[in-house]
Design a protein around this motif. Structure first.
Motif, PDB file in Angstrom:
ATOM      1  N   GLY A 146       0.360  -1.009   0.157  1.00  0.00           N
ATOM      2  CA  GLY A 146      -0.024  -0.171   0.032  1.00  0.00           C
ATOM      3  C   GLY A 146       0.981   1.233  -0.225  1.00  0.00           C
ATOM      4  N   VAL A 147       0.022   2.253  -0.272  1.00  0.00           N
ATOM      5  CA  VAL A 147       1.122   4.132   0.364  1.00  0.00           C
ATOM      6  C   VAL A 147       0.227   4.752   1.096  1.00  0.00           C
ATOM      7  N   ALA A 148       1.108   5.755   1.599  1.00  0.00           N
ATOM      8  CA  ALA A 148      -0.360   6.305   2.486  1.00  0.00           C
ATOM      9  C   ALA A 148       0.024   7.614   2.080  1.00  0.00           C
ATOM     10  N   VAL A 149      -0.542   8.440   1.764  1.00  0.00           N
ATOM     11  CA  VAL A 149      -0.954   9.992   0.974  1.00  0.00           C
ATOM     12  C   VAL A 149      -1.018  10.881   1.766  1.00  0.00           C
ATOM     13  N   GLU A 150      -0.061  11.588   2.662  1.00  0.00           N
ATOM     14  CA  GLU A 150      -0.503  12.889   3.978  1.00  0.00           C
ATOM     15  C   GLU A 150      -1.041  14.008   2.531  1.00  0.00           C
ATOM     16  N   CYS A 151      -2.327  14.919   3.177  1.00  0.00           N
ATOM     17  CA  CYS A 151      -2.742  15.219   1.986  1.00  0.00           C
ATOM     18  C   CYS A 151      -2.742  16.432   2.304  1.00  0.00           C
ATOM     19  N   GLY A 152      -2.096  16.990   2.846  1.00  0.00           N
ATOM     20  CA  GLY A 152      -2.368  18.850   3.190  1.00  0.00           C
ATOM     21  C   GLY A 152      -2.144  19.416   4.724  1.00  0.00           C
ATOM     22  N   LEU A 153      -2.027  19.980   5.067  1.00  0.00           N
ATOM     23  CA  LEU A 153      -2.493  20.809   6.379  1.00  0.00           C
ATOM     24  C   LEU A 153      -3.854  20.169   7.756  1.00  0.00           C
ATOM     25  N   ARG A 154      -4.133  19.563   8.641  1.00  0.00           N
ATOM     26  CA  ARG A 154      -4.889  19.029   9.069  1.00  0.00           C
ATOM     27  C   ARG A 154      -5.976  20.262   9.383  1.00  0.00           C
ATOM     28  N   GLY A 155      -7.561  19.943   8.744  1.00  0.00           N
ATOM     29  CA  GLY A 155      -7.889  20.944   9.469  1.00  0.00           C
ATOM     30  C   GLY A 155      -8.774  21.594   8.142  1.00  0.00           C
ATOM     31  N   THR A 156      -7.438  21.685   7.176  1.00  0.00           N
ATOM     32  CA  THR A 156      -7.943  22.663   5.889  1.00  0.00           C
ATOM     33  C   THR A 156      -8.745  22.113   4.989  1.00  0.00           C
ATOM     34  N   LYS A 157      -9.495  23.313   4.505  1.00  0.00           N
ATOM     35  CA  LYS A 157     -10.549  22.834   2.788  1.00  0.00           C
ATOM     36  C   LYS A 157      -9.268  22.663   2.079  1.00  0.00           C
ATOM     37  N   ARG A 158      -7.877  22.750   2.004  1.00  0.00           N
ATOM     38  CA  ARG A 158      -7.106  22.724   0.508  1.00  0.00           C
ATOM     39  C   ARG A 158      -6.976  20.605   1.446  1.00  0.00           C
ATOM     40  N   ALA A 159      -6.602  20.843   2.276  1.00  0.00           N
ATOM     41  CA  ALA A 159      -6.179  18.825   2.592  1.00  0.00           C
ATOM     42  C   ALA A 159      -7.401  18.962   2.003  1.00  0.00           C
ATOM     43  N   GLY A 160      -8.900  18.792   2.033  1.00  0.00           N
ATOM     44  CA  GLY A 160     -10.048  17.244   1.506  1.00  0.00           C
ATOM     45  C   GLY A 160      -9.687  18.126   0.592  1.00  0.00           C
ATOM     46  N   GLU A 161      -9.928  18.961  -0.675  1.00  0.00           N
ATOM     47  CA  GLU A 161      -9.552  19.087  -2.041  1.00  0.00           C
ATOM     48  C   GLU A 161      -8.506  18.370  -2.344  1.00  0.00           C
ATOM     49  N   ASN A 162      -7.061  18.579  -1.918  1.00  0.00           N
ATOM     50  CA  ASN A 162      -6.070  17.074  -2.114  1.00  0.00           C
ATOM     51  C   ASN A 162      -6.624  15.964  -1.964  1.00  0.00           C
ATOM     52  N   ALA A 163      -7.526  15.230  -0.972  1.00  0.00           N
ATOM     53  CA  ALA A 163      -7.173  13.830  -0.828  1.00  0.00           C
ATOM     54  C   ALA A 163      -8.269  13.579  -1.770  1.00  0.00           C
ATOM     55  N   GLU A 164      -9.430  14.071  -2.549  1.00  0.00           N
ATOM     56  CA  GLU A 164     -10.450  14.390  -3.245  1.00  0.00           C
ATOM     57  C   GLU A 164      -9.725  14.088  -4.249  1.00  0.00           C
ATOM     58  N   ARG A 165      -8.530  15.143  -4.613  1.00  0.00           N
ATOM     59  CA  ARG A 165      -8.087  14.856  -5.968  1.00  0.00           C
ATOM     60  C   ARG A 165      -7.316  13.376  -6.182  1.00  0.00           C
ATOM     61  N   VAL A 166      -6.956  12.782  -5.032  1.00  0.00           N
ATOM     62  CA  VAL A 166      -5.843  12.216  -5.148  1.00  0.00           C
ATOM     63  C   VAL A 166      -6.792  10.514  -4.891  1.00  0.00           C
ATOM     64  N   LEU A 167      -7.082  10.747  -4.389  1.00  0.00           N
ATOM     65  CA  LEU A 167      -8.651   9.700  -3.988  1.00  0.00           C
ATOM     66  C   LEU A 167      -8.983   9.075  -5.743  1.00  0.00           C
ATOM     67  N   ARG A 168      -9.930  10.320  -6.582  1.00  0.00           N
ATOM     68  CA  ARG A 168     -10.306  10.378  -8.044  1.00  0.00           C
ATOM     69  C   ARG A 168      -9.355   9.768  -9.013  1.00  0.00           C
ATOM     70  N   ASN A 169      -7.907  10.232  -8.557  1.00  0.00           N
ATOM     71  CA  ASN A 169      -6.640   9.719  -9.494  1.00  0.00           C
ATOM     72  C   ASN A 169      -6.093   8.564  -9.225  1.00  0.00           C
ATOM     73  N   PHE A 170      -6.580   7.362  -8.138  1.00  0.00           N
ATOM     74  CA  PHE A 170      -6.066   6.777  -7.618  1.00  0.00           C
ATOM     75  C   PHE A 170      -6.772   5.326  -8.265  1.00  0.00           C
ATOM     76  N   LEU A 171      -8.585   5.916  -8.391  1.00  0.00           N
ATOM     77  CA  LEU A 171      -9.262   4.778  -8.177  1.00  0.00           C
ATOM     78  C   LEU A 171      -9.362   5.013 -10.342  1.00  0.00           C
ATOM     79  N   GLY A 172      -8.905   6.306 -11.203  1.00  0.00           N
ATOM     80  CA  GLY A 172      -8.546   6.171 -12.068  1.00  0.00           C
ATOM     81  C   GLY A 172      -7.442   5.292 -12.620  1.00  0.00           C
TER      82      GLY A 172
END
Length: 254
Positions: A146-172
């Motif tokens: 597996g791979v872990a991804v640190e998606c950004g600064l904890r509690g920020t809107k940007r971290a949620g957006e980054n996580a969504e982008r990473v997840l969509r890219n991974f699934l694709g």
């Protein structure tokens, strides 16, 4: 623990969020993707792990879940028992584990064991940096491919957006859903030491080289200087209770 499996058959991919209850970006990303009811071509298991810690808005209840694996069904801590329940659900899957941090605003991947499969998973996240963390073994990705991804600064809107982008890219990239995606060609770093100590102000920048003799932390007016050139990884003033972060070398392209 909340577990949801989509697609037909035995899951070959798994996505885990909230090993730490105060890192909600992965949970947000999973909820956003699943709310669209995409057509899954491969079965995927989604896990929101430490729900009790989420409810209490804390990193953990008794101990760090990401250091509790393989766990113990009769263990004395909540996280030990939870780890024993979680690991069999993802052991045979290719895993994406979503986190956030206090050290760096842009997503980067962590791998504990480098092989063809984990390199593919790291590229599938679309990130530009991958860190070999085998020096600090102990997390979930020690026990699965597996791979872990640190998606950004904890509690920020940007971290949620980054996580969504990473997840969509991974699934694709893993052919689980039809979506625009692009495998990356990331730089590889390798951790070689832990920077011990508490109460330091980190004055460098993660992934920016610190030369020999250059100050990278201060405490009570005294500077801490590099004895060996390194790249800071997961370094921050208040990210950890007992350490400042980690020193890494730049290896080159993954």
């Amino acid at each position: 623990m909340h577990v949801e499996t989509v697609g037909d058959g035995t899951p070959e991919l798994a996505v885990v969020a909230c090993l730490h209850g105060n890192e909600l970006c992965g949970k947000t990303a999973i909820e956003r993707v699943l709310a669209e009811n995409p057509d899954f071509h491969r079965p995927v298991r989604f896990v929101v792990a430490n729900e009790e810690a989420i409810v209490n808005n804390v990193r953990s209840i008794d101990e760090d879940l990401n250091r509790a694996f393989p766990g113990d069904q009769e263990g004395e801590t909540h996280e030990s028992r939870l780890a024993a329940e979680l690991l069999p659900l993802v052991r045979d899957c290719s895993l994406l584990d979503l986190h956030s941090t206090r050290s760096h605003p842009e997503p980067f991947a962590l791998v504990a064991q480098l092989n063809d499969r984990t390199e593919q998973l790291a590229r599938a996240t679309g990130v530009s940096r991958v860190v070999d963390v085998s020096y600090i073994a102990g997390g979930l990705i020690d026990h699965v491919d597996g791979v872990a991804v640190e998606c950004g600064l904890r509690g920020t809107k940007r971290a949620g957006e980054n996580a969504e982008r990473v997840l969509r890219n991974f699934l694709g990239e893993m052919d689980a859903v039809d979506t625009l995606s692009d495998a990356s060609d990331p730089e590889l770093y390798r951790i070689f030491d832990v920077v011990e100590g508490t109460g330091y102000d980190f004055v460098g920048e993660n992934f920016v080289r610190v030369e020999v003799g250059e100050p990278f932390a201060r405490k009570n007016g005294e500077e801490r200087r590099a004895e060996r050139a390194f790249y800071p990884v997961l370094m921050s003033t208040n990210g950890y209770e007992e350490i400042l972060g980690f020193q890494a070398e730049r290896v080159g392209k993954l």
